[in-house]
Scaffold this motif. Structure first.
Motif, PDB file in Angstrom:
ATOM      1  N   UNK A 266       0.826  -1.206   0.000  1.00 30.72           N
ATOM      2  CA  UNK A 266       0.000   0.000   0.000  1.00 30.72           C
ATOM      3  C   UNK A 266       0.863   1.259   0.000  1.00 30.72           C
ATOM      4  N   UNK A 267       2.014   1.194   0.658  1.00 30.45           N
ATOM      5  CA  UNK A 267       2.928   2.343   0.640  1.00 30.45           C
ATOM      6  C   UNK A 267       3.454   2.588  -0.770  1.00 30.45           C
ATOM      7  N   UNK A 268       3.775   1.505  -1.474  1.00 31.00           N
ATOM      8  CA  UNK A 268       4.330   1.640  -2.821  1.00 31.00           C
ATOM      9  C   UNK A 268       3.255   1.953  -3.851  1.00 31.00           C
ATOM     10  N   UNK A 269       2.014   1.520  -3.562  1.00 29.68           N
ATOM     11  CA  UNK A 269       0.948   1.655  -4.538  1.00 29.68           C
ATOM     12  C   UNK A 269      -0.373   1.862  -3.793  1.00 29.68           C
ATOM     13  N   UNK A 270      -0.679   3.092  -3.381  1.00 34.16           N
ATOM     14  CA  UNK A 270      -1.865   3.350  -2.547  1.00 34.16           C
ATOM     15  C   UNK A 270      -3.184   2.915  -3.179  1.00 34.16           C
ATOM     16  N   UNK A 271      -3.251   2.823  -4.507  1.00 34.36           N
ATOM     17  CA  UNK A 271      -4.516   2.460  -5.140  1.00 34.36           C
ATOM     18  C   UNK A 271      -4.743   0.951  -5.156  1.00 34.36           C
ATOM     19  N   UNK A 272      -3.725   0.148  -4.853  1.00 31.75           N
ATOM     20  CA  UNK A 272      -3.863  -1.302  -4.926  1.00 31.75           C
ATOM     21  C   UNK A 272      -4.732  -1.830  -3.791  1.00 31.75           C
ATOM     22  N   UNK A 273      -5.525  -2.837  -4.077  1.00 35.45           N
ATOM     23  CA  UNK A 273      -6.238  -3.591  -3.045  1.00 35.45           C
ATOM     24  C   UNK A 273      -5.316  -4.714  -2.600  1.00 35.45           C
ATOM     25  N   UNK A 274      -5.058  -4.779  -1.297  1.00 36.35           N
ATOM     26  CA  UNK A 274      -4.087  -5.737  -0.766  1.00 36.35           C
ATOM     27  C   UNK A 274      -4.818  -6.815   0.029  1.00 36.35           C
ATOM     28  N   UNK A 275      -4.560  -8.076  -0.313  1.00 35.12           N
ATOM     29  CA  UNK A 275      -5.168  -9.209   0.368  1.00 35.12           C
ATOM     30  C   UNK A 275      -4.079 -10.165   0.803  1.00 35.12           C
ATOM     31  N   UNK A 276      -4.327 -10.917   1.892  1.00 33.90           N
ATOM     32  CA  UNK A 276      -3.392 -11.944   2.321  1.00 33.90           C
ATOM     33  C   UNK A 276      -4.158 -13.260   2.477  1.00 33.90           C
ATOM     34  N   UNK A 277      -3.448 -14.346   2.290  1.00 34.75           N
ATOM     35  CA  UNK A 277      -4.052 -15.667   2.461  1.00 34.75           C
ATOM     36  C   UNK A 277      -3.078 -16.578   3.194  1.00 34.75           C
ATOM     37  N   UNK A 278      -3.628 -17.629   3.798  1.00 36.06           N
ATOM     38  CA  UNK A 278      -2.843 -18.564   4.597  1.00 36.06           C
ATOM     39  C   UNK A 278      -3.492 -18.777   5.943  1.00 36.06           C
ATOM     40  N   UNK A 279      -3.160 -19.882   6.606  1.00 34.71           N
ATOM     41  CA  UNK A 279      -3.844 -20.224   7.845  1.00 34.71           C
ATOM     42  C   UNK A 279      -3.532 -19.254   8.977  1.00 34.71           C
ATOM     43  N   UNK A 280      -2.320 -18.709   9.029  1.00 38.59           N
ATOM     44  CA  UNK A 280      -1.978 -17.728  10.068  1.00 38.59           C
ATOM     45  C   UNK A 280      -2.921 -16.534   9.981  1.00 38.59           C
ATOM     46  N   UNK A 281      -3.051 -15.980   8.789  1.00 38.63           N
ATOM     47  CA  UNK A 281      -3.901 -14.809   8.605  1.00 38.63           C
ATOM     48  C   UNK A 281      -5.364 -15.150   8.848  1.00 38.63           C
ATOM     49  N   UNK A 282      -5.810 -16.322   8.408  1.00 43.62           N
ATOM     50  CA  UNK A 282      -7.214 -16.702   8.584  1.00 43.62           C
ATOM     51  C   UNK A 282      -7.565 -16.882  10.057  1.00 43.62           C
ATOM     52  N   UNK A 283      -6.656 -17.500  10.817  1.00 46.40           N
ATOM     53  CA  UNK A 283      -6.924 -17.739  12.238  1.00 46.40           C
ATOM     54  C   UNK A 283      -6.942 -16.443  13.037  1.00 46.40           C
ATOM     55  N   UNK A 284      -6.176 -15.452  12.587  1.00 46.44           N
ATOM     56  CA  UNK A 284      -6.017 -14.209  13.343  1.00 46.44           C
ATOM     57  C   UNK A 284      -6.486 -13.000  12.534  1.00 46.44           C
ATOM     58  N   UNK A 285      -7.511 -13.193  11.708  1.00 43.33           N
ATOM     59  CA  UNK A 285      -7.902 -12.154  10.748  1.00 43.33           C
ATOM     60  C   UNK A 285      -8.180 -10.794  11.381  1.00 43.33           C
ATOM     61  N   UNK A 286      -8.998 -10.693  12.443  1.00 43.03           N
ATOM     62  CA  UNK A 286      -9.234  -9.359  13.007  1.00 43.03           C
ATOM     63  C   UNK A 286      -7.949  -8.689  13.493  1.00 43.03           C
ATOM     64  N   UNK A 287      -7.090  -9.464  14.147  1.00 37.90           N
ATOM     65  CA  UNK A 287      -5.832  -8.892  14.642  1.00 37.90           C
ATOM     66  C   UNK A 287      -4.939  -8.443  13.496  1.00 37.90           C
ATOM     67  N   UNK A 288      -4.893  -9.240  12.425  1.00 41.57           N
ATOM     68  CA  UNK A 288      -4.069  -8.884  11.262  1.00 41.57           C
ATOM     69  C   UNK A 288      -4.562  -7.576  10.648  1.00 41.57           C
ATOM     70  N   UNK A 289      -5.869  -7.447  10.466  1.00 43.23           N
ATOM     71  CA  UNK A 289      -6.405  -6.244   9.846  1.00 43.23           C
ATOM     72  C   UNK A 289      -6.256  -5.018  10.749  1.00 43.23           C
ATOM     73  N   UNK A 290      -6.361  -5.209  12.067  1.00 47.63           N
ATOM     74  CA  UNK A 290      -6.180  -4.089  12.991  1.00 47.63           C
ATOM     75  C   UNK A 290      -4.726  -3.626  13.035  1.00 47.63           C
TER      76      UNK A 290
END
Length: 335
Positions: A49-73
């Motif tokens: 997002x720093x390099x490209x503010x217009x990009x939509x950034x998504x992440x995938x994987x079990x770490x991110x899925x298990x901790x999704x609210x914390x990751x997004x916060x």
């Protein structure tokens, strides 16, 4: 219908100062997050997002899925987390971005809208798996993916998804569910044959939560591989209570060279609390049966599970080294 690019920064040795260039032209950035490196991987994705503010950034994987609210916060640069099986969720998210629609309309995500984090409806598991196209390995340099020691080229093949067990330390059911879903043996053979002819790859890892979970399927797949006569070698993972000598002989005849067993511990208390439901006798029987079938054996162990003590950890290591394993791999339990 979209132009895609895969960048494996680790394998391609993309230095940190070159990361902004990876992101600059993208409308959507989708980053894979590993469990041991979860926080660093999320921070890496947020830099898009720093390099490209217009990009939509998504992440995938079990770490991110298990901790999704914390990751997004914690990472304001990440717009969404893929909550489970990723293929169709990612496809629909990219379509939404291209159509200037909100990601809130895409099932299977956790998303941030302004300062609010919300989960979209769960997405059904993909069935049949044969509907998925083969991996586009031509998008990466397959010469870079090699086995240790021999340096032979290696690719993954995913014949099935899902695991009916509920071992406390495992993230597999979170991502692929408890129901076992298999691809047709014909599809698996066709994919392997394509990889042999198109990329000159003859070594494969059967990538599955538990490859040997469905005995009839394994025997059917091995039969199809034998009939195809492909010049391949492969390895697979297993529980110690889901193999027998007939299955192991069939795997060896079909080109299997190594089977990896999830043994985890020799502490009865740790195994019970983890819900593993195996014992030392099963472990020794499975390892010896695999060796008798002519297979290399690997054992995987988790140290520090609930119920473990310093004494039981030492006992697990001692007994692991006493088993006729070719490889023993030890992990630290991590919540």
């Amino acid at each position: 219908g979209h132009e895609t690019r895969i960048v494996d920064c680790a394998v391609e040795r993309v230095a940190r100062e070159r990361w902004p260039g990876v992101f600059r032209e993208a409308d959507v950035v989708i980053a894979a997050v590993g469990n041991p490196t979860g926080e660093a991987d999320c921070a890496f994705a947020a830099r898009a997002k720093e390099a490209n503010p217009r990009a939509v950034v998504m992440v995938l994987g079990t770490y991110a899925a298990a901790l999704a609210p914390a990751v997004l916060k914690a990472h304001g640069g990440i717009d969404a987390v893929v909550m489970a099986e990723p293929e169709y969720a990612v496809r629909d998210a990219v379509r939404a971005v291209a159509g200037a629609r909100s990601l809130e309309a895409v099932a299977g995500l956790a998303v941030r809208v302004g300062s609010v984090i919300t989960a979209t409806p769960a997405r059904p598991w993909i069935e049949p798996l044969d509907a998925l196209p083969f991996p586009r390995w031509e998008c990466v340099d397959t010469r870079r993916y090699r086995l240790p020691v021999t340096r032979r080229k290696l690719l993954l093949v995913a014949p099935l998804r899902g695991c009916p067990f509920s071992c406390s330390f495992c993230t597999a059911p979170l991502y692929y569910g408890h129901k076992v879903r298999t691809r047709s043996p014909a599809s698996v053979v066709q994919e392997i044959a394509r990889n042999v002819s198109a990329f000159g790859v003859h070594d494969f890892l059967m990538w599955a939560e538990t490859f040997t979970i469905d005995r009839a399927y394994v025997l059917e797949l091995c039969g199809a591989l034998i009939r195809a006569g492909l010049p391949i070698r492969w390895s697979a993972n297993s529980r110690v209570d889901t193999v027998d000598r007939e299955m192991l002989d069939a795997m060896r005849a079909a080109g299997c060279r190594m089977v990896s067993f999830g043994i985890e511990s020799f502490s009865p208390a740790a195994l019970e609390q983890a819900g593993k439901r195996i014992d030392a006798g099963m472990c020794e029987a499975a390892v010896r049966a695999a060796r008798a079938a002519g297979l290399w054996t690997a054992g995987h162990f988790v140290l520090g599970l609930p119920g473990d003590t310093e004494e039981s950890v030492r006992e697990t290591v001692r007994r692991a080294c006493a088993l006729p394993l070719d490889i023993a791999q030890f992990y630290a339990a991590a919540p």
